[in-house]
Every structure is written in C-alpha cells, then in structure tokens.
Design an enzyme around this catalytic site. Sequence first.
Site, PDB file in Angstrom:
ATOM      1  CD  GLU A 192      -9.512   1.636  -4.301  1.00  0.00           C
ATOM      2  OE1 GLU A 192      -9.628   1.245  -3.126  1.00  0.00           O
ATOM      3  OE2 GLU A 192      -9.576   2.836  -4.634  1.00  0.00           O
ATOM      4  CG  ASP A 218      -8.198  -2.472  -0.647  1.00  0.00           C
ATOM      5  OD1 ASP A 218      -7.447  -1.797   0.086  1.00  0.00           O
ATOM      6  OD2 ASP A 218      -8.447  -2.163  -1.833  1.00  0.00           O
ATOM      7  CG  ASP A 224      -4.352   2.958  -5.755  1.00  0.00           C
ATOM      8  OD1 ASP A 224      -5.406   3.519  -5.407  1.00  0.00           O
ATOM      9  OD2 ASP A 224      -3.678   2.235  -4.993  1.00  0.00           O
ATOM     10  CE  LYS A 260     -10.661   6.231  -2.984  1.00  0.00           C
ATOM     11  NZ  LYS A 260      -9.584   5.208  -3.136  1.00  0.00           N
TER      12      LYS A 260
END
Lengths: 173, 620
Positions: B185, B207, B25, B86
């Site tokens: 994800e 999420d 992850d 990211k």
Amino acid sequence: MSNTSYFDLFDLPPAFVIDLEKLAANYRERARSVHPDRFVDASEREQRQALERSANLNESYRTLKSPTQRARYLLALRGHDVPLEATVQDPEFLLQQMQWREDLEDLQESGEHAGIASFKAQLKKARQELDDAFEQCWQDDSRLAEAERLVRRMQFVDKLSQEVRQLEERLDD
Amino acid sequence: MALLQIAEPGQSPQPHERRLAVGIDLGTTNSLVAALRSGVAEPLPDADGNVIVPSAVRYLADHVEVGRSAKDAVQDDPFNTVVSVKRLMGRGLADVKQLGEQLPYRFVAGESQMPCIETVQGVKSPVEISAEILRVLRLRAEASLGGELVGAVITVPAYFDDAQRQATKDAARIAGLNVLRLLNEPTAAAVAYGLDRQAEGLVAIYDLGGGTFDISILRLTRGVFEVLATGGDSALGGDDFDHAIADWILAQAGVSSDLAPGAQRTLLKIACDTKEALSTTESVALEYGGWRGSLGRAVFEELIESLIARSLKACRRAIRDADIDAQAIGAVVMVGGSTRVPRVRQAVGELFGRQPLTDIDPDKVVAIGAAIQADTLAGNGRDGSELLLLDVIPLSLGLETMGGLMEKIIPRNTTIPVARAQDFTTYKDGQTAMMVHVLQGERELVTDCRSLARFELHGIPPMVAGAAKIRVTFQVDADGLLNVAARELASGIEATIQVKPSYGLTDGEIARMLEESLDKAGADKAMRALRERQVEARRLLEAVAGALQADGERLLDAEERAAIELQISELQQALDGQDGDLLARRTKSLSDITDAFAARRMDASVQAALAGRRLDDIEE
C-alpha cells in the site's frame, strides 16, 4: 558459472573504491530490463528466468554496495576466499575487540544515549581506517594475508554496529 | 470483405486495444477499485456516484450484500454481518483472540485453522468474505470499463506477512480476478504521489488505515521507486482508536464491558462517530446507557497516545534501517483515513521535523497508485522508460535451528525478488531425516516468531554427525511470497514447498470456492473457459508478433522463423473456431516453440550475463 564479475555487470572497474552513484544508477537501469514486472504476460519459463535474473541482480548489487562484502568479493576474484566462519588469531586486534565488547556491555546496562553516540562515532572511525588500509594492500600479492585480516576486522565491526542498532531498538521500546 | 468490422460482445475489435486492468485497494474499513481512463487514474464510481465500498459483507438467507447496506445492518444483524475482515486474514483463531478485542462473531475452527465465522449461509472463512468484496469491485469495473479484465493489482499492507499475502491472493482467485501483482500500500501511494508531483529524492509514506499501519521510506529516481525500508504493525489502526473511546465510555458510564454483540456494535459506532467529529471540533457531547457526558479532544489524545507512539517507534526503526538521516527526507505523505486525526499529523510532523503532506486524498491515493501499476503491468504504453517498483520484504525470514533459535536467512528490508541459500548439517550420527521449520519475524526465539511452514527432508544417507550438507534455499518472488527448497548435496535428495501457511486454504478448498462462486455468478463455465483461452491465445500472438518484429531478424535463422510462423497460423485458425481444447493445445505449442527465442531475447537485453547461482538446479 559465468566468468562475468559483478563489476562487469554494473560496468565498473574491479576496485575497492567505486563510484556508488554510478553503481546505483546502473543497478536501476539493469533492474528495468530483468524485473518480473516486465514479464507479466510472458511464458512461465520467461517469468522464471526474470525472477532468477532479478534475484541475482539484487544479490550482486547488495554485494558491491557493502564495503565489507565488496572487499571480500574482490579477494575472492583474486582466488582468495575468506570463509565467513573461522577462528583466526589476530592478537593485535584482540585487545581492541575486547575493549569494544566491554564498552558495549556497559552501554547495554546504562542505556546512556550520549555514550551510544560516541561509541558509534568510534566504530565509524575504525571502519574508515580499515577501509583505507584495505585500499592500500588488496592488490599487492605479497599482502593478501593482511588484506584477509582486514576483511575479518571489517566483519567484526559490522557485527558490532548491528548490535548497537539492536540496542537502540531495544531502548526505543 | 466486410467494410465494417463489428466485434462480438467481449471480443476485442482490434488487437491493439487497451488491455483492461484495475488497481484494487482492499481496505479494512473501505475498498475501492481504480483504473486509468483517458490517461488519468481514478476510482470507479457505482451508479450513484460513490467510489467507496465499505468493506462490510452481510449474509442473508438467499443472497449476500456488500457495502453500504451491509454496513448499516451491522447493529441489527451482528452475527451475519462482517466488518474489518481484513484483520482476520491469514490469522489463526488464537491470533484473533490476541487482537485484544471482542469480536461479535460466532467463530468456529475451519479445516485449516482459520477463524471461520458461522453465518446464516453456513461457515465462511475470512478469505471467502474478502472475495465477496473483491467480486463486487470486479463487477463494477467490468461494467464501467465495458469488458473483461486482463487482471488486477491488489494492494496489501507492506507489513503483511506471508500468510496474510497468500490469503489475499487466494481471495482474489475466488473472486475471479487474475492477480497481476500484490503491491504494498505505501508503495502504491508513493507511485500516485510521485507521478502527480514529479517528486524525486527521499519520501516517507505514513499510512495509518482502519486496521493496519505501515511506514515506508523510498528513493524516487526518474520513474524508479526504490523502497529503502519498511516497517509497521499489521494490527494497529483507526479501529483501535474506536476501541479506546468505547472502553472510556464504558468506564465513565459504569457499564460492564461484557456487551451483547448488537450493543457492542452500537457502542463502536458511537465511538467511531465521536473520533471523526473530534477531527474538526474540540468536544463531543455523548449519551450512553443513561450516562451523559462529553469527550474533549485533549482526553481523546491521551487515550490514543500510546497507539500513536507505537507507530512512531516503527518510523524511527525504518529510518535507522534505511540508514539515512530523518532530515534528508524531502516529503512525508499521509495516507489512510486515520491520518485525519490532528494529533497524528502533529506527532508525525514533530518526528520528521517537517509538515506532513495532507493534500492528497488519503482514501483514494492507494487505489490510484495500484491502477497506474496495473496499467503498466498489463502492457499498455510500454516504452521501456516507465515506472519500476523495487520493493522489500518487511520481516526477516529464517529457519529453526538447535535450541529453538531462529536463524535468519533473509533479513528484513531485503530487495525482492531474492534467492538465498544456507547450508545446515545433521547433529546425530546416522540421522536420515531433517525437519525444516520456516519462520518469519525479528525475535531470536522460535516461539516469538511466526511459524510459516514445516516440512521434512527424508532419505539423507546415514553419515556421522556433521558430515551431511543440507542446502536450504529461500526464494521470495515479486509479490513477496516465499518458496523454500531443501536438498542434501551428496545424495541429491530434495524437498520443495510452496509455503502454504498454517492458516492458509488448501488448494482443494480454493477449487471448491471457485466453483461455487462461478455457479453463483451464473456464468456458463465452458463459455467462460473458452473466452479465457481466447484472451490468452491473443495475448500470446500479440507478444510473439511484437518479438518477431523487434528481434526476429537478428536472433532467428530462417528455419526457426518458419517453424514459429507455422505455429502462429495454426493458432490463428484455432482462434476462429469454438474448440477450447484445441485452442489450449495450440497455444501451448506456440508458447513452447518460442521459449528459446524468448530466452535469447532476454539474454540480449541484459548485455552482460548475470553471474551467480541458478535456481534451476534447486527447484527441479
């Protein structure tokens, strides 16, 4: 081109009214055997085959899942292609089309939620009637023109439903 | 004959040993690596027992720090310490400015329009910086699992576009990881949740991470995880909550928002701590630049209300796209650290009309799901009934047509893999070239969509306008990555492009980075190459042996079988030696000679042949 139809692929009889549960269950089962995840350490060629087959499987599933696509596909199997874009006279339906267009434009201006809900209900009812009518005539060789007309009407209703969805999305901003 | 077999380091003691594969992850704030050990998927800890690696990278003159120590240096060394990288993946400099926040870095335009950052070790791209984090996770995994990895499943936000996915895959390559699959994800979270709770039916995964938001709606049916719709915002997350608090503090304190990078980091740290404290307390006392005050939960909730509203809007859209009633959803699972904020939980509960599930560790569930998928993909315990993930594309893919309009070829939420073609024509008499402009997005105008790539199809025979027929084929693979091909049907002229987004790295850049990273790791390249070839050869031998045992009798005649067996024994001989080139050649020979067999096996496995277009005639 193989002569196996999408219906054969999912082990279903070539019909307009189909067992959607069975379609979904058989899709999942077929997907298990062809999905690229099953071929992660296979040769490049096998991986490509898996990709290709998986994409074809998904396309077949999508076609049979949608009543409009299914109707169109059934006619194609009978050698009667319904081109996607063609202007065809359908005076009987034209008035209804214009009425719906007008209603939708009003809704786009007012953004009235109750109105949208009742419009969606109308479209749903019209859709059901088209489905019922198609089921009555598609197997009859003498009524192919009628069946084709019904598919075109279905396509119009789908397009309208799509526009309603876009309207809802816009109102949600 | 030896009574005791002693395996050399790095070599498998037996052919049927478990193949080491991990799930990673790679988060905005934190990253984790997880693996299946003794049948249980769990995050792998470092020597101190920490499983979480803060996604922070600090460049020092002679080395690179990743994780906690880097995160701690963010205020003192803001130019050389990168956090939340990211958010920069797969973006251009202009996008970064649009993120609406001041990032305390010295940006420079890189070769490929990426927002590169100037550090004490030179200019670094977001891909290289991410690779540093991935490398640390790879080394941790190899140390704790005791061997080289077959590969990794790396998770990405479901709402990542093609450029962001490609950037992530490139980072993994630079970090020396074999990417088994890019996994969304929320889908990873659904796998972990579904298997843990034996759940069936409709499930929604909400999420909200540090920098990205995803909503996915799935149908779970006996090990099949079918995504019905996904949506989100790849620039919405807990970081935005921090910025909202920081702006509020500045306004209260009457301080200008034009802060020095170090001071800005300090302020964001205060904001982040305040946010976390407000999950458990009603009010937090604050002090900043001589100003003293406090922030209560109610005011905080007002500050973030519009951000939460954006996420709820995406949820409603996903429900509409899935064509289901919200009431039909049996469980709403909360994933990502930002779902600890009470107002988020409350708002999601109201929207779905049910209490969301918060009892699964929101930080670990994605890595755990990825580890389970990685183990399956690596071929461990394959019995034909295990999990299958059917995912979708998050954004529509299309082409620019006349008038600057986007024509959709594959609508969002289409199940992947998918291949679809559409025919176009010329609009001028004698037109001999056509520009193909590939776009991603939902809006009608080209300028509102993301430009993925442009390429030209030349050599169209001159014809009157509208006579040429140009078929453009889009193909999206199981990683969600796009390939586009264009072909003029009459002449057969064609052009193909592996969509390398405008913000991606060139192959040359990747090769250079890969080389640098290998040098840095001090790996003996030749040895490593030989090792990789040995692993590949063993993998192939094992696969062929299995196939022969299962179907050899049924699908091969004696001559074919003998030919294959000859190649097997030659490859086995090469395996005993140290000649890497010979090994590679013989691996290829065996692979080639078994291709037809493999195809027959696949045909047999799908009882009815699938009708439809073949990709062969498009790609070659």
